[in-house]
Design a protein around this motif. Structure first.
Motif, PDB file in Angstrom:
ATOM      1  N   TYR A  53     -19.631  22.209  33.425  1.00  0.00           N
ATOM      2  CA  TYR A  53     -20.231  20.873  33.370  1.00  0.00           C
ATOM      3  C   TYR A  53     -20.185  20.230  34.742  1.00  0.00           C
ATOM      4  O   TYR A  53     -19.161  20.281  35.406  1.00  0.00           O
ATOM      5  CB  TYR A  53     -19.487  19.982  32.373  1.00  0.00           C
ATOM      6  N   PRO A  54     -21.230  19.617  35.214  1.00  0.00           N
ATOM      7  CA  PRO A  54     -22.553  19.447  34.620  1.00  0.00           C
ATOM      8  C   PRO A  54     -23.427  20.665  34.866  1.00  0.00           C
ATOM      9  O   PRO A  54     -23.274  21.363  35.860  1.00  0.00           O
ATOM     10  CB  PRO A  54     -23.104  18.226  35.337  1.00  0.00           C
ATOM     11  N   ILE A  55     -24.350  20.861  33.961  1.00  0.00           N
ATOM     12  CA  ILE A  55     -25.245  22.012  34.049  1.00  0.00           C
ATOM     13  C   ILE A  55     -26.234  21.829  35.200  1.00  0.00           C
ATOM     14  O   ILE A  55     -26.453  22.727  35.996  1.00  0.00           O
ATOM     15  CB  ILE A  55     -25.993  22.225  32.714  1.00  0.00           C
ATOM     16  N   LEU A  56     -26.827  20.655  35.278  1.00  0.00           N
ATOM     17  CA  LEU A  56     -27.822  20.374  36.310  1.00  0.00           C
ATOM     18  C   LEU A  56     -27.150  19.764  37.529  1.00  0.00           C
ATOM     19  O   LEU A  56     -26.463  18.756  37.440  1.00  0.00           O
ATOM     20  CB  LEU A  56     -28.885  19.411  35.776  1.00  0.00           C
ATOM     21  N   LYS A  57     -27.369  20.392  38.676  1.00  0.00           N
ATOM     22  CA  LYS A  57     -26.811  19.887  39.925  1.00  0.00           C
ATOM     23  C   LYS A  57     -27.932  19.761  40.941  1.00  0.00           C
ATOM     24  O   LYS A  57     -28.941  20.442  40.875  1.00  0.00           O
ATOM     25  CB  LYS A  57     -25.724  20.821  40.446  1.00  0.00           C
ATOM     26  N   GLN A  58     -27.725  18.864  41.897  1.00  0.00           N
ATOM     27  CA  GLN A  58     -28.709  18.663  42.943  1.00  0.00           C
ATOM     28  C   GLN A  58     -28.545  19.720  44.024  1.00  0.00           C
ATOM     29  O   GLN A  58     -27.653  20.567  43.965  1.00  0.00           O
ATOM     30  CB  GLN A  58     -28.525  17.277  43.554  1.00  0.00           C
ATOM     31  N   LYS A  59     -29.397  19.638  45.016  1.00  0.00           N
ATOM     32  CA  LYS A  59     -29.340  20.566  46.150  1.00  0.00           C
ATOM     33  C   LYS A  59     -27.956  20.480  46.800  1.00  0.00           C
ATOM     34  O   LYS A  59     -27.433  19.402  47.020  1.00  0.00           O
ATOM     35  CB  LYS A  59     -30.424  20.179  47.153  1.00  0.00           C
ATOM     36  N   GLY A  60     -27.374  21.599  47.059  1.00  0.00           N
ATOM     37  CA  GLY A  60     -26.059  21.643  47.677  1.00  0.00           C
ATOM     38  C   GLY A  60     -24.915  21.545  46.691  1.00  0.00           C
ATOM     39  O   GLY A  60     -23.759  21.468  47.085  1.00  0.00           O
ATOM     40  N   GLY A  61     -25.212  21.515  45.395  1.00  0.00           N
ATOM     41  CA  GLY A  61     -24.161  21.464  44.388  1.00  0.00           C
ATOM     42  C   GLY A  61     -23.651  20.077  44.053  1.00  0.00           C
ATOM     43  O   GLY A  61     -22.675  19.932  43.330  1.00  0.00           O
ATOM     44  N   TRP A  62     -24.286  19.032  44.580  1.00  0.00           N
ATOM     45  CA  TRP A  62     -23.845  17.662  44.310  1.00  0.00           C
ATOM     46  C   TRP A  62     -24.300  17.222  42.932  1.00  0.00           C
ATOM     47  O   TRP A  62     -25.389  17.567  42.481  1.00  0.00           O
ATOM     48  CB  TRP A  62     -24.399  16.708  45.359  1.00  0.00           C
ATOM     49  N   PHE A  63     -23.466  16.447  42.267  1.00  0.00           N
ATOM     50  CA  PHE A  63     -23.802  15.877  40.966  1.00  0.00           C
ATOM     51  C   PHE A  63     -23.190  14.484  40.860  1.00  0.00           C
ATOM     52  O   PHE A  63     -22.258  14.147  41.594  1.00  0.00           O
ATOM     53  CB  PHE A  63     -23.305  16.777  39.819  1.00  0.00           C
ATOM     54  N   ARG A  64     -23.751  13.685  39.962  1.00  0.00           N
ATOM     55  CA  ARG A  64     -23.276  12.314  39.787  1.00  0.00           C
ATOM     56  C   ARG A  64     -21.920  12.330  39.098  1.00  0.00           C
ATOM     57  O   ARG A  64     -21.745  12.892  38.032  1.00  0.00           O
ATOM     58  CB  ARG A  64     -24.271  11.503  38.958  1.00  0.00           C
TER      59      ARG A  64
END
Length: 127
Positions: free
Chosen positions: A58-69
């Motif tokens: 978790y989280p499944i969806l990550k932004q470019k570079g592996g960043w997530f909210r």
């Protein structure tokens, strides 16, 4: 203790307003973001040790570079993910440097640091 800090904050703000009005007609604008208006992102590195199986993916969806909210993600309100959130928000105190740092394997960043843009929406995807 909270009341004392609140009273000191009010006293400081009133003194600032008094000084500003005494010297000019300009009024200061003070932006104090609450815990709902900040946008904090995280990235997990190789040193991250997940506390459960849920935290591993978790989280499944990550932004470019592996960043997530990290803050505020509504998904952390679900029971299995609250522990993941707590582990990732935890700070470690270093006695030698008298400073705090992130938990091992976690990098954080503040989106739009120094700007008011991050205060506009709690979650920019819900504009």
């Amino acid at each position: 203790m909270k009341r004392l800090m609140f009273k000191l904050g009010i006293l400081c703000m009133s003194m600032m307003f008094y000084v500003c009005q005494a010297t000019s007609n300009l009024h200061p604008v003070i932006l104090v973001p609450g815990n709902g208006g900040n946008q904090l992102e995280a990235r997990l590195t190789r040193g991250y040790k997940p506390s459960s199986l849920f935290c591993h993916w978790y989280p499944i969806l990550k932004q470019k570079g592996g960043w997530f909210r990290l803050w505020f993600d509504p998904g952390v309100l679900l029971a299995p993910f609250t522990q993941c959130f707590a582990d990732r928000m935890m700070l470690i105190y270093d006695k030698d440097t008298d400073d705090y740092r992130n938990a091992p394997g976690i990098e954080t960043r503040v989106l739009h640091f120094g700007s008011t843009q991050s205060l506009l929406y709690l979650d920019p995807s819900l504009k």
